[in-house]
Design a protein around this motif. Structure first.
Motif, mmCIF file in Angstrom:
data_model
loop_
_atom_site.group_PDB
_atom_site.id
_atom_site.type_symbol
_atom_site.label_atom_id
_atom_site.label_comp_id
_atom_site.label_asym_id
_atom_site.label_seq_id
_atom_site.Cartn_x
_atom_site.Cartn_y
_atom_site.Cartn_z
ATOM 1 N N HIS A 70 -3.814 10.489 -13.896
ATOM 2 C CA HIS A 70 -5.211 10.931 -13.888
ATOM 3 C C HIS A 70 -6.171 9.754 -14.079
ATOM 4 O O HIS A 70 -7.191 9.876 -14.755
ATOM 5 C CB HIS A 70 -5.450 12.005 -14.956
ATOM 6 C CG HIS A 70 -4.401 13.071 -14.978
ATOM 7 N ND1 HIS A 70 -4.152 13.879 -13.891
ATOM 8 C CD2 HIS A 70 -3.507 13.436 -15.942
ATOM 9 C CE1 HIS A 70 -3.158 14.711 -14.184
ATOM 10 N NE2 HIS A 70 -2.752 14.450 -15.420
ATOM 11 N N TYR A 125 -2.723 4.284 0.301
ATOM 12 C CA TYR A 125 -3.270 5.469 -0.367
ATOM 13 C C TYR A 125 -2.872 6.743 0.368
ATOM 14 O O TYR A 125 -2.624 7.784 -0.268
ATOM 15 C CB TYR A 125 -4.789 5.356 -0.486
ATOM 16 C CG TYR A 125 -5.262 4.421 -1.571
ATOM 17 C CD1 TYR A 125 -4.385 3.583 -2.251
ATOM 18 C CD2 TYR A 125 -6.602 4.360 -1.938
ATOM 19 C CE1 TYR A 125 -4.820 2.725 -3.255
ATOM 20 C CE2 TYR A 125 -7.061 3.506 -2.938
ATOM 21 C CZ TYR A 125 -6.156 2.687 -3.593
ATOM 22 O OH TYR A 125 -6.598 1.849 -4.575
ATOM 23 N N ASP A 126 -2.806 6.679 1.687
ATOM 24 C CA ASP A 126 -2.367 7.848 2.451
ATOM 25 C C ASP A 126 -0.934 8.226 2.075
ATOM 26 O O ASP A 126 -0.627 9.415 1.868
ATOM 27 C CB ASP A 126 -2.442 7.559 3.951
ATOM 28 C CG ASP A 126 -3.870 7.583 4.484
ATOM 29 O OD1 ASP A 126 -4.760 8.101 3.778
ATOM 30 O OD2 ASP A 126 -4.089 7.067 5.602
ATOM 31 N N ARG A 185 -0.794 9.815 -1.395
ATOM 32 C CA ARG A 185 -1.246 11.220 -1.368
ATOM 33 C C ARG A 185 -0.180 12.115 -0.748
ATOM 34 O O ARG A 185 0.104 13.206 -1.244
ATOM 35 C CB ARG A 185 -2.565 11.321 -0.614
ATOM 36 C CG ARG A 185 -3.775 10.838 -1.415
ATOM 37 C CD ARG A 185 -5.072 11.146 -0.684
ATOM 38 N NE ARG A 185 -5.248 10.274 0.468
ATOM 39 C CZ ARG A 185 -5.951 9.140 0.463
ATOM 40 N NH1 ARG A 185 -6.552 8.744 -0.656
ATOM 41 N NH2 ARG A 185 -6.071 8.406 1.547
ATOM 42 N N GLU A 186 0.423 11.670 0.350
ATOM 43 C CA GLU A 186 1.433 12.474 1.023
ATOM 44 C C GLU A 186 2.630 12.763 0.120
ATOM 45 O O GLU A 186 3.219 13.845 0.156
ATOM 46 C CB GLU A 186 1.916 11.758 2.288
ATOM 47 C CG GLU A 186 0.900 11.716 3.411
ATOM 48 C CD GLU A 186 1.368 10.824 4.550
ATOM 49 O OE1 GLU A 186 2.569 10.465 4.549
ATOM 50 O OE2 GLU A 186 0.549 10.474 5.425
ATOM 51 N N GLY A 203 2.600 12.795 -3.203
ATOM 52 C CA GLY A 203 2.228 13.449 -4.449
ATOM 53 C C GLY A 203 1.889 12.524 -5.592
ATOM 54 O O GLY A 203 1.651 12.982 -6.712
ATOM 55 N N HIS A 243 -4.110 11.912 -5.489
ATOM 56 C CA HIS A 243 -4.918 12.913 -4.785
ATOM 57 C C HIS A 243 -6.349 12.416 -4.786
ATOM 58 O O HIS A 243 -6.742 11.578 -5.603
ATOM 59 C CB HIS A 243 -4.808 14.287 -5.455
ATOM 60 C CG HIS A 243 -5.370 14.315 -6.859
ATOM 61 N ND1 HIS A 243 -6.689 14.573 -7.131
ATOM 62 C CD2 HIS A 243 -4.777 14.091 -8.056
ATOM 63 C CE1 HIS A 243 -6.885 14.523 -8.432
ATOM 64 N NE2 HIS A 243 -5.747 14.224 -9.027
ATOM 65 N N SER A 244 -7.129 12.920 -3.853
ATOM 66 C CA SER A 244 -8.515 12.481 -3.717
ATOM 67 C C SER A 244 -9.461 13.613 -4.076
ATOM 68 O O SER A 244 -9.173 14.793 -3.810
ATOM 69 C CB SER A 244 -8.801 12.012 -2.288
ATOM 70 O OG SER A 244 -8.066 10.851 -1.999
ATOM 71 N N ARG A 245 -10.561 13.209 -4.707
ATOM 72 C CA ARG A 245 -11.636 14.142 -4.992
ATOM 73 C C ARG A 245 -12.830 13.745 -4.141
ATOM 74 O O ARG A 245 -13.198 12.578 -4.082
ATOM 75 C CB ARG A 245 -12.020 14.087 -6.472
ATOM 76 C CG ARG A 245 -10.894 14.425 -7.429
ATOM 77 C CD ARG A 245 -11.359 14.273 -8.865
ATOM 78 N NE ARG A 245 -10.266 14.440 -9.822
ATOM 79 C CZ ARG A 245 -10.388 14.217 -11.115
ATOM 80 N NH1 ARG A 245 -11.565 13.831 -11.612
ATOM 81 N NH2 ARG A 245 -9.360 14.378 -11.918
ATOM 82 N N THR A 264 -9.788 8.118 -5.380
ATOM 83 C CA THR A 264 -8.378 8.492 -5.361
ATOM 84 C C THR A 264 -7.814 8.351 -6.771
ATOM 85 O O THR A 264 -7.982 7.312 -7.416
ATOM 86 C CB THR A 264 -7.602 7.592 -4.379
ATOM 87 O OG1 THR A 264 -8.164 7.742 -3.068
ATOM 88 C CG2 THR A 264 -6.136 7.963 -4.341
ATOM 89 N N TRP A 265 -7.104 9.384 -7.231
ATOM 90 C CA TRP A 265 -6.632 9.451 -8.613
ATOM 91 C C TRP A 265 -5.111 9.565 -8.649
ATOM 92 O O TRP A 265 -4.500 10.209 -7.791
ATOM 93 C CB TRP A 265 -7.256 10.659 -9.317
ATOM 94 C CG TRP A 265 -8.748 10.555 -9.447
ATOM 95 C CD1 TRP A 265 -9.667 10.661 -8.437
ATOM 96 C CD2 TRP A 265 -9.487 10.295 -10.627
ATOM 97 N NE1 TRP A 265 -10.938 10.487 -8.919
ATOM 98 C CE2 TRP A 265 -10.866 10.260 -10.274
ATOM 99 C CE3 TRP A 265 -9.135 10.099 -11.962
ATOM 100 C CZ2 TRP A 265 -11.864 10.028 -11.204
ATOM 101 C CZ3 TRP A 265 -10.132 9.874 -12.892
ATOM 102 C CH2 TRP A 265 -11.484 9.839 -12.520
ATOM 103 N N ALA A 275 -1.343 10.746 -9.775
ATOM 104 C CA ALA A 275 -0.771 12.060 -10.056
ATOM 105 C C ALA A 275 0.742 11.926 -10.107
ATOM 106 O O ALA A 275 1.309 10.869 -9.810
ATOM 107 C CB ALA A 275 -1.191 13.070 -8.983
#
Length: 495
Positions: free
Chosen positions: A58, A82-83, A86-87, A89, A92-94, A99-100, A102
């Motif tokens: 976080h 970053y992609d 995110r993929e 896990g 994640h982006s807000r 980008t945070w 997780a």
């Protein structure tokens, strides 16, 4: 200055920034030119750092352009990194807020995996935790069963700890040379619990805390989660750099310092008396609290067990020394039995801090701890002799199979801090898994990123036969050929 941090401030509202700086992250990552494709190489490294806890959950990652500049790579590469995160896990982006970090669903942080033990390997050298002789536990259970029945008619809450256990721990300190009353003892669920309570009471986000480098990883993780700013001072094979330590107290004025002076984890060093006195004086002048972890103090293999660190303090400085300890290394971690020794008033405040989370420890475990502590003089010598045999077996196996590695034989403790001669530790730890050995690379023990890649901590807490087999397997893994790497530990990557 001695009263500047005497008791915790309650009027501070400062909060640590939850953004990871681009230079800070870049210092923990490999050179993008080390492997191709670079974006996948970097994403694996970041995911491993998140699993290890060296990057907190976080937390906002740096902006793509800033990280690209810090890494001397293209923004397109960082975008791809970053992609992938995110993929898989790990991020994640807000919308509008970056980008945070997780944790992927179904994955546990590495610290939890280490405590659970090996799931798919035969030999676990990632944890330095001996077991308790079965008969000693059975004898203690038989002894305390009638007492447990007596306690069943009470509410069972003891936020300070059972009175008889507090008295036993106090007597132990007194016997070792530090006069202690039961009112100065708080019983905790292990030394880690003790440290977390102390940090929660005495520190606020953004406070400076001095730590050794390397140090105990779970303590460093507790400080990261408390959002404290760590100031590291070096500990080498030959011990502490006292001049740098004194200078850090004087110039940085930390709120608190965390030390492992007795068979230091992971180096095994024992701090000399004169250096203890110098540190005590420096802390007293700066007004910093000293938190001394004596969990390993009784595991003296070649020298007499050291007296309590606080016994060297002057009367005026003794109130600034907080001692934490545990039965995890001398007896068994499954008891979850530890303690804090501190001024009585601070113990009361720590108990108040404690009831907000757990009300008090297990009555059964505390009852068991009393006779086990009473039998320490009987049980400990056999444990020390076993550790000496295991240490000798490990050293002999390393000398035979990996003679290019070097180490200092520690006078006590539970492990060797081995120099591989090249930054191969992470790659070797990953390869060793394929050979059925779980081992920790030195970077896991670093207070600062990018250090100790040439080091392994190898515990001698298992049988000589198992240690010899583990070394044989590591030698076989090394013979396969490894390239130096400053970044990658096993990330359990799912792409």
């Amino acid at each position: 200055m001695a009263d500047r941090h005497r008791f915790p401030h309650t009027d501070r509202t400062d909060r640590a920034d939850r953004t990871l700086g681009s230079r800070q992250l870049a210092a923990m990552l490999p050179d993008p030119a080390e492997a191709r494709p670079a974006y996948r190489h970097l994403a694996r490294a970041i995911s491993a750092l998140i699993l290890d806890g060296r990057i907190a959950l976080h937390v906002r990652l740096p902006a793509e352009r800033e990280l690209a500049t810090a890494l001397h790579t293209s923004r397109a590469t960082v975008t791809a990194v970053y992609d992938l995160l995110r993929e898989s896990g790990y991020a994640h982006s807000r919308q509008g807020s970056g980008t945070w970090t997780a944790l992927p669903e179904g994955r546990a942080p590495s610290g939890i995996a280490r405590l659970l033990g090996p799931q798919d390997t035969a030999i676990d050298l990632a944890s330095a935790a001996p077991g308790l002789p079965e008969q000693a536990l059975l004898d203690a259970l038989a002894q305390v069963t009638p007492r447990l029945a007596e306690h069943a008619h009470t509410p069972g809450y003891h936020p300070y700890g059972l009175p008889e256990l507090r008295a036993a721990v106090a007597e132990r300190f007194t016997r070792r040379g530090l006069a202690t009353m039961p009112e100065q003892i708080l019983v905790t669920a292990g030394a880690q619990h003790a440290l977390t309570l102390v940090l929660g009471l005495l520190c606020r986000p953004g406070d400076r805390v001095m730590v050794e480098n390397p140090s105990y990883p779970n303590a460093l993780e507790a400080m990261r989660r408390a959002r404290l700013r760590t100031l590291s001072v070096p500990v080498s094979d030959t011990g502490w750099d006292i001049e740098i330590t004194e200078s850090t107290f004087r110039q940085a004025v930390p709120q608190l310092a965390y030390l492992l002076p007795d068979f230091h984890n992971p180096t095994g060093c024992l701090m000399p008396d004169e250096e203890r006195v110098r540190i005590l004086r420096a802390a007293e002048r700066s007004g910093a609290w000293l938190v001394v972890d004596e969990t390993l103090a009784d595991l003296a293999l070649d020298v007499p067990a050291p007296p309590p660190f606080a016994s060297r303090a002057t009367p005026g400085g003794a109130g600034q020394v907080i001692t934490i300890g545990s039965m995890s290394k001398t007896h068994w971690g499954g008891l979850r039995m530890g303690w804090v020794r501190a001024p009585a008033r601070l113990v009361t405040e720590l108990a108040g801090q404690r009831v907000a989370t757990d009300m008090g420890g297990s009555v059964l475990d505390q009852l068991l701890a009393v006779p086990l502590l009473a039998r320490a003089g009987e049980l400990l010598p056999a444990r020390l002799e076993q550790l000496r045999r295991q240490r000798a077996a490990l050293a002999a196996a390393l000398a035979e199979h990996l003679p290019q590695w070097t180490w200092q034989l520690p006078p006590g403790g539970l492990s060797l801090w081995v120099d591989l001669g090249a930054p191969l530790a992470s790659a070797l730890a990953e390869r060793a898994l394929d050979y059925g050995v779980r081992i920790e690379g030195g970077a896991y023990f670093g207070a600062d990123p990018g250090l100790f890649e040439q080091r392994l901590r190898i515990p001698y807490t298992t049988s000589p036969e198992t240690l010899r087999e583990a070394v044989h397997r590591m030698a076989a893994a090394l013979a396969e050929g490894l390239s130096p790497s400053s970044a990658t530990r096993r990330a359990h990557w799912v792409a």
